[in-house]
Motif scaffolding. Structure first.
Motif, PDB file in Angstrom:
ATOM      1  N   ARG A   1      74.760 -26.469  55.493  1.00  0.00           N
ATOM      2  CA  ARG A   1      73.949 -27.107  54.303  1.00  0.00           C
ATOM      3  C   ARG A   1      73.589 -26.011  53.450  1.00  0.00           C
ATOM      4  O   ARG A   1      73.246 -25.986  52.218  1.00  0.00           O
TER       5      ARG A   1
ATOM      6  N   ARG B   1      69.813 -24.407  43.904  1.00  0.00           N
ATOM      7  CA  ARG B   1      70.353 -23.060  44.013  1.00  0.00           C
ATOM      8  C   ARG B   1      69.003 -22.272  43.693  1.00  0.00           C
ATOM      9  O   ARG B   1      68.390 -22.420  42.642  1.00  0.00           O
TER      10      ARG B   1
ATOM     11  N   GLN C   1      71.985 -21.385  48.074  1.00  0.00           N
ATOM     12  CA  GLN C   1      72.278 -22.770  47.786  1.00  0.00           C
ATOM     13  C   GLN C   1      72.257 -23.776  48.984  1.00  0.00           C
ATOM     14  O   GLN C   1      72.412 -23.528  49.911  1.00  0.00           O
TER      15      GLN C   1
ATOM     16  N   HIS D   1      72.825 -27.737  49.968  1.00  0.00           N
ATOM     17  CA  HIS D   1      73.362 -28.912  49.763  1.00  0.00           C
ATOM     18  C   HIS D   1      72.715 -29.948  50.488  1.00  0.00           C
ATOM     19  O   HIS D   1      72.369 -29.728  51.444  1.00  0.00           O
ATOM     20  N   THR D   2      72.999 -31.376  49.832  1.00  0.00           N
ATOM     21  CA  THR D   2      72.791 -32.320  50.518  1.00  0.00           C
ATOM     22  C   THR D   2      71.152 -32.360  50.908  1.00  0.00           C
ATOM     23  O   THR D   2      70.988 -32.501  52.296  1.00  0.00           O
TER      24      THR D   2
ATOM     25  N   SER E   1      71.517 -31.007  45.293  1.00  0.00           N
ATOM     26  CA  SER E   1      71.606 -29.573  45.520  1.00  0.00           C
ATOM     27  C   SER E   1      70.735 -28.918  44.673  1.00  0.00           C
ATOM     28  O   SER E   1      70.217 -29.344  43.610  1.00  0.00           O
TER      29      SER E   1
END
Length: 120
Positions: free
Chosen positions: A68, A18, A83, A85-86, A16
């Motif tokens: 995501r 950000r 953000q 994710h994955t 991940s």
């Protein structure tokens, strides 16, 4: 309105990240703006990831980006976040934050971009 993006880097697939975009403008001004994150993969055109209305935090995502990616903003820090994710190798791109006044058809204020590289 000035935009300063950061947070990119080299990450492994599945991780991940950000991204941050610090915005230089008064709160009064920002309430008239829509903020967004775009990305441009290598050799491809820039595409919209997500946008957020500064005044009320309402978000909108490009359909293929839903799930995501999460866009948010911190009023006190005058920062817009993305953000991710994955992460997947296909997320490799330069990510840009952008802004436009409400009612404008296109985003016309851009940050310098932050590069995200996802290794498999």
């Amino acid at each position: 309105v000035q935009l300063q993006a950061s947070g990119g880097g080299l990450v492994q697939a599945g991780g991940s990240l950000r991204l941050s975009c610090v915005v230089s403008a008064s709160e009064f001004t920002l309430n008239r703006y829509m903020m967004a994150w775009f990305r441009q993969p290598p050799g491809k055109e820039r595409e919209l990831v997500a946008q957020i209305r500064w005044s009320n935090g309402v978000t909108k995502y490009t359909e293929s980006m839903q799930g995501r990616f999460t866009i948010s903003r911190d009023n006190a820090k005058k920062t817009v976040f993305l953000q991710i994710h994955t992460l997947k190798p296909e997320d490799t791109a330069v990510y840009y934050c952008a802004a436009k006044e409400l009612g404008e058809s296109s985003f016309d204020l851009w940050g310098q971009g932050t590069k995200v590289t996802v290794s498999s």
